[in-house]
Design an enzyme around this catalytic site. Structure first.
Site, PDB file in Angstrom:
ATOM      1  N   ALA A  22      -6.645 -47.209  23.760  1.00 51.87           N
ATOM      2  CA  ALA A  22      -6.533 -48.672  23.788  1.00 51.87           C
ATOM      3  C   ALA A  22      -5.842 -49.177  22.531  1.00 51.87           C
ATOM      4  CB  ALA A  22      -7.916 -49.296  23.929  1.00 51.87           C
ATOM      5  N   VAL A  99      -2.706 -41.430  23.545  1.00 48.89           N
ATOM      6  CA  VAL A  99      -3.538 -41.083  22.395  1.00 48.89           C
ATOM      7  C   VAL A  99      -2.664 -40.795  21.174  1.00 48.89           C
ATOM      8  CG1 VAL A  99      -5.394 -40.169  23.822  1.00 48.89           C
ATOM      9  CG2 VAL A  99      -3.577 -38.639  23.041  1.00 48.89           C
ATOM     10  N   CYS A 287       6.532 -44.971  14.528  1.00 49.09           N
ATOM     11  CA  CYS A 287       7.352 -44.009  15.274  1.00 49.09           C
ATOM     12  C   CYS A 287       8.508 -43.371  14.513  1.00 49.09           C
ATOM     13  CB  CYS A 287       7.926 -44.685  16.519  1.00 49.09           C
ATOM     14  SG  CYS A 287       6.675 -45.076  17.748  1.00 49.09           S
TER      15      CYS A 287
END
Length: 491
Positions: A22, A99, A287
């Site tokens: 989440a 995840v 990222c």
């Protein structure tokens, strides 16, 4: 086409989707799917009870413009958040896995390779609670060939021989701060699957979900390995552009050129384009660095050392830019910031988000503190606990699932301020670390009177009006622009 669409709707009636994780990707993506697909039940599951409670409250756990409205439009109707992972994953037809895939901090590949511990744990859990066949969707950024390894874990850990898992790669290309717009109107959605009959059916199923609101021609399909590699490559290319223009910003300062003018000149070339050509103190976010390091490790693992070195230079240039900024601040302030208060405007890695992962502000503040400086930090969206936590934990630890539960240590040389005035009063310098629009509107003449003199502004995002600031009396350093005479070395 409408008849075909109705047929598909009938065939996928009562579809259930579960998403494990989440976080910044899982929450907004599932909220959008639920909002656009009222015929599909979407449940986001996570073992972090506090995070799930926040998703079910009026104060969501992440800040993203437009997210509140999307969540509230579907929550309780066909969008749910739960800690009962086994129930909802067991009932789902499609399971998205979103995840953490942090960079390894020890062992083989430390500092570069992705740690797939949490992905493997998710796969084992999916296998254990599955009594029906499922489509498993990689949403986390993973190394090439991860699907192959995960497939083995799923197959060997599921006790029911009639259960079949089809793995798809569906990398996210969201930009924080514009994630909701990116989800509503994406440039493309990429789905990778096995080139088998069951693989193609799985791809078609996920494609149908996205085609509820995205034109079919924007939903691209590829084989699994191409889709996995495309995500790493996309982030590597974007980061490369930032490092490229940042390298030129250093040259501009020494030659009297203006990096903004250079960027505009080359950006008008249609082959290059203008995006990602804003020179800055460096890139951040969850990222770019992680994916490039991952790409480098994959290249090294298959013997492509030269390719790995090429991409690693993008990260090296980013580190150089942050170090260069710190050195510029220190050298400009008479070669020391010892015991000097320095106002840090912005701590998030970019505007319109509260995300601090890999933010350049961390390394800049640590560099100033090493020289004895005292950082007074103000950010309109980042909480005090988060700042202290980021400043006191080792590199890469932010990507661990329980990171937000780790202790937040107060630091002697770090002050977190609730207003910009508190941060700037009695400061020797202001460092602009995030391009928040509000920073452009401050009453700088009034702030100037509250600062020590000479008063410096180091604009690491080039968002302020430098000429006006100089008229007020500030000594201004604008990254990649001709140096103020005050800042030029006399030797």
């Amino acid at each position: 086409p409408r008849a075909l669409c109705r047929h598909r709707l009938a065939s996928f009636a009562a579809m259930k989707i579960a998403c494990i994780g989440a976080g910044y990707v899982g929450g907004p993506t599932m909220a959008m799917i639920a909002a656009k697909c009222p015929d599909i039940t979407v449940t986001v599951v996570d073992i972090n009870e506090a995070r799930i409670a926040a998703w079910n409250s009026d104060t969501l756990p992440i800040y993203e413009p437009g997210l509140d409205e999307v969540v509230k439009s579907a929550r309780g109707r066909n969008l749910f958040f739960s800690t009962d992972t086994h129930k909802h994953v067991g009932e789902a037809d499609i399971v998205f896995v979103s995840v953490n895939t942090p960079t390894k901090t020890s062992g083989i590949g430390a500092g570069k390779a992705a740690d797939l511990t949490y992905w493997e744990g998710a796969a084992r859990m999916i296998a254990a609670c599955s009594t029906s066949s499922k489509i498993i969707v990689e949403k986390s950024t993973v190394p090439v060939k991860t699907a192959e390894a995960i497939g083995k874990v799923l197959t060997r850990n599921c006790s029911d021989p009639n259960v079949h898992f089809e793995i798809l790669s569906n990398p996210e290309f969201l930009a924080e701060g514009t994630a909701i717009e990116d989800l509503q109107n994406p440039d493309r959605v990429l789905i990778g699957g096995q080139e088998t009959e069951t693989g193609r059916k799985a791809v078609a199923t996920l494609k149908w979900v996205y085609e509820h609101w995205i034109p079919s021609e924007r939903v691209l399909t590829a084989n699994l390995w191409s889709a996995e590699l495309a995500k790493l490559t996309a982030n590597a290319f974007l980061a490369q552009r930032i490092s490229s223009i940042n390298s030129i910003s250093a040259l501009c300062e020494t030659t009297g050129a203006d990096v903004s003018q250079v960027a505009h000149a080359i950006g008008t070339d249609s082959r290059i384009g203008h995006k990602f050509l804003n020179a800055s103190v460096g890139f951040g976010g969850s990222c770019f660095q992680k994916d490039i390091l991952n790409l480098c490790y994959v290249c090294e693992s298959v013997g492509l050392k030269e390719v790995a070195d090429y991409w690693f230079s993008v990260v090296s240039m980013n580190d150089y830019q942050k170090n260069r900024f710190v050195e510029r601040v220190i050298s400009s302030m008479f070669n020391t910031v010892s015991k000097k208060k320095i106002a840090i405007l912005g701590f998030a890695f970019k505007k319109d988000t509260g995300d601090t992962r890999e933010t350049p502000a961390i390394d800049v503040c640590k560099g100033l503190i090493r020289d004895g400086g005292k950082c007074a930090i103000y950010d309109p969206e980042v909480k005090q606990d988060q700042i202290f936590r980021d400043m006191s934990t080792p590199k890469f630890e932010w990507d661990r699932p329980n990171y937000n539960k780790t202790e937040s240590h107060f630091l002697d040389n770090v002050q977190v301020c609730s207003t910009p005035e508190d941060a700037i009063t009695d400061a020797h310098a202001i460092c602009v670390m995030t391009e928040w629009d509000a920073f452009k509107t401050y009453d700088y003449p009034a702030l100037y009177t509250k600062m020590q003199k000479p008063a410096f502004i180091f604009d690491g995002r080039n968002v302020l009006d430098h000429n006006k600031l100089r008229e007020i009396g500030f000594i201004v350093y604008a990254l990649g622009k001709p140096l103020d005479p005050f800042l030029q070395k006399a030797y």
